[in-house]
Design a protein around this motif. Sequence first.
Motif, short mmCIF file in Angstrom:
data_model
loop_
_atom_site.label_atom_id
_atom_site.label_comp_id
_atom_site.label_asym_id
_atom_site.label_seq_id
_atom_site.Cartn_x
_atom_site.Cartn_y
_atom_site.Cartn_z
N GLU A 231 3.22 7.21 -4.17
CA GLU A 231 4.23 8.11 -3.60
C GLU A 231 3.63 8.89 -2.44
OE1 GLU A 231 7.40 8.30 -4.52
OE2 GLU A 231 7.11 6.79 -6.06
N ALA A 232 4.16 8.65 -1.24
CA ALA A 232 3.66 9.34 -0.05
C ALA A 232 4.80 9.69 0.88
CB ALA A 232 2.63 8.46 0.66
N GLY A 233 5.80 10.35 0.37
CA GLY A 233 6.95 10.74 1.19
C GLY A 233 7.80 9.54 1.54
N ALA A 234 8.16 9.43 2.82
CA ALA A 234 9.03 8.34 3.27
C ALA A 234 8.25 7.06 3.55
CB ALA A 234 9.77 8.77 4.52
N GLU A 235 6.95 7.14 3.66
CA GLU A 235 6.13 5.97 3.98
C GLU A 235 5.82 5.17 2.72
OE1 GLU A 235 2.05 5.04 6.48
OE2 GLU A 235 2.64 7.08 6.06
N ARG A 236 5.85 3.82 2.85
CA ARG A 236 5.55 2.95 1.71
C ARG A 236 4.06 2.60 1.75
NH1 ARG A 236 9.80 -1.78 1.25
NH2 ARG A 236 8.87 -1.89 -0.78
N ILE A 237 3.33 3.05 0.74
CA ILE A 237 1.89 2.79 0.65
C ILE A 237 1.62 2.16 -0.70
CG2 ILE A 237 -0.40 3.84 0.63
CD1 ILE A 237 0.69 6.04 2.39
N TYR A 238 0.75 1.14 -0.70
CA TYR A 238 0.40 0.44 -1.92
C TYR A 238 -1.11 0.42 -2.10
CZ TYR A 238 5.14 -1.34 -1.74
OH TYR A 238 6.50 -1.45 -1.69
N ASP A 239 -1.57 0.65 -3.32
CA ASP A 239 -2.95 0.40 -3.69
C ASP A 239 -3.00 -1.00 -4.29
OD1 ASP A 239 -4.12 2.73 -2.84
OD2 ASP A 239 -4.04 3.71 -4.80
N VAL A 240 -4.12 -1.68 -4.10
CA VAL A 240 -4.25 -3.06 -4.54
C VAL A 240 -5.40 -3.16 -5.53
CG1 VAL A 240 -4.63 -5.45 -3.78
CG2 VAL A 240 -3.43 -3.85 -2.29
N GLU A 241 -5.16 -3.88 -6.62
CA GLU A 241 -6.20 -4.16 -7.60
C GLU A 241 -6.24 -5.65 -7.87
OE1 GLU A 241 -6.02 -0.08 -10.25
OE2 GLU A 241 -5.10 -1.89 -11.05
N CYS A 242 -7.46 -6.17 -8.07
CA CYS A 242 -7.65 -7.59 -8.39
C CYS A 242 -7.92 -7.69 -9.88
CB CYS A 242 -8.81 -8.16 -7.59
SG CYS A 242 -9.11 -9.91 -7.93
N LEU A 243 -7.21 -8.58 -10.55
CA LEU A 243 -7.36 -8.77 -11.99
C LEU A 243 -8.07 -10.08 -12.33
CD1 LEU A 243 -3.81 -7.55 -12.97
CD2 LEU A 243 -5.95 -6.31 -13.25
N PHE A 244 -8.72 -10.70 -11.35
CA PHE A 244 -9.42 -11.96 -11.59
C PHE A 244 -10.77 -11.64 -12.22
CE2 PHE A 244 -12.07 -15.54 -10.20
CZ PHE A 244 -11.31 -16.58 -10.68
N PRO A 245 -11.26 -12.30 -13.20
CA PRO A 245 -10.78 -13.52 -13.83
C PRO A 245 -10.06 -13.31 -15.15
CG PRO A 245 -13.07 -13.25 -14.39
CD PRO A 245 -12.67 -12.07 -13.53
N ASP A 246 -10.24 -12.18 -15.84
CA ASP A 246 -9.71 -12.09 -17.20
C ASP A 246 -8.52 -11.15 -17.37
OD1 ASP A 246 -10.90 -9.66 -16.89
OD2 ASP A 246 -12.30 -9.86 -18.55
N ARG A 247 -8.07 -10.50 -16.32
CA ARG A 247 -6.92 -9.60 -16.33
C ARG A 247 -7.11 -8.37 -17.22
NH1 ARG A 247 -1.78 -12.47 -14.60
NH2 ARG A 247 -2.48 -14.55 -14.12
N LYS A 248 -8.33 -8.09 -17.65
CA LYS A 248 -8.57 -6.93 -18.52
C LYS A 248 -9.08 -5.73 -17.72
CE LYS A 248 -9.51 -9.63 -22.62
NZ LYS A 248 -10.50 -10.09 -23.57
N VAL A 249 -9.98 -5.96 -16.78
CA VAL A 249 -10.58 -4.89 -16.01
C VAL A 249 -10.20 -5.06 -14.54
CG1 VAL A 249 -12.74 -3.77 -15.36
CG2 VAL A 249 -12.52 -4.79 -17.62
N PRO A 250 -9.35 -4.18 -14.00
CA PRO A 250 -8.97 -4.31 -12.59
C PRO A 250 -10.08 -3.86 -11.66
CG PRO A 250 -7.89 -2.42 -13.57
CD PRO A 250 -8.64 -3.11 -14.68
N ILE A 251 -10.20 -4.55 -10.54
CA ILE A 251 -11.15 -4.19 -9.50
C ILE A 251 -10.35 -3.57 -8.36
CG2 ILE A 251 -12.86 -5.06 -7.86
CD1 ILE A 251 -13.17 -7.48 -9.81
N PRO A 252 -10.54 -2.27 -8.08
CA PRO A 252 -9.77 -1.64 -7.00
C PRO A 252 -10.23 -2.15 -5.64
CG PRO A 252 -11.28 -0.07 -8.01
CD PRO A 252 -11.41 -1.34 -8.78
N LEU A 253 -9.27 -2.54 -4.80
CA LEU A 253 -9.57 -3.05 -3.47
C LEU A 253 -9.15 -2.10 -2.36
CD1 LEU A 253 -8.47 -6.77 -3.94
CD2 LEU A 253 -10.75 -5.80 -4.17
N GLY A 254 -8.57 -0.96 -2.71
CA GLY A 254 -8.12 0.00 -1.71
C GLY A 254 -6.65 -0.18 -1.40
N ASP A 255 -6.25 0.29 -0.23
CA ASP A 255 -4.85 0.15 0.16
C ASP A 255 -4.59 -1.26 0.68
OD1 ASP A 255 -6.15 0.27 2.58
OD2 ASP A 255 -4.82 1.76 3.46
N LEU A 256 -3.35 -1.55 1.01
CA LEU A 256 -2.97 -2.90 1.42
C LEU A 256 -3.71 -3.36 2.67
CD1 LEU A 256 -1.13 -5.23 0.65
CD2 LEU A 256 0.65 -4.20 2.04
#
Length: 80
Positions: free
Chosen positions: A34-59
């Motif tokens: 949530e950042a006002g009117a702007e659309r911002i997304y954080d990205v996480e990688c769930l490879f290989p086991d989908r249990k522990v996400p790896i944060p990759l930052g914003d899009l």
Amino acid sequence: MALPLPVIPHQPDAYHLAPHRIKRCTFRRLIDVEAGAERIYDVECLFPDRKVPIPLGDLEAATPICNTCVAPHIFRPDED
């Protein structure tokens, strides 16, 4: 008497183009921030086991990381 109108060649509108082109991956999670009117997304990688996400930052930061990924069979078939 009608005068001919000038013909203006159609140019692609930059506002209708997607700002980022990222491969469609089955292991990526996009989180809407949530950042006002702007659309911002954080990205996480769930490879290989989908249990522990790896944060990759914003899009914008994640795009080069995801596009250079060579893990087999994680991208959707229309992206290979």
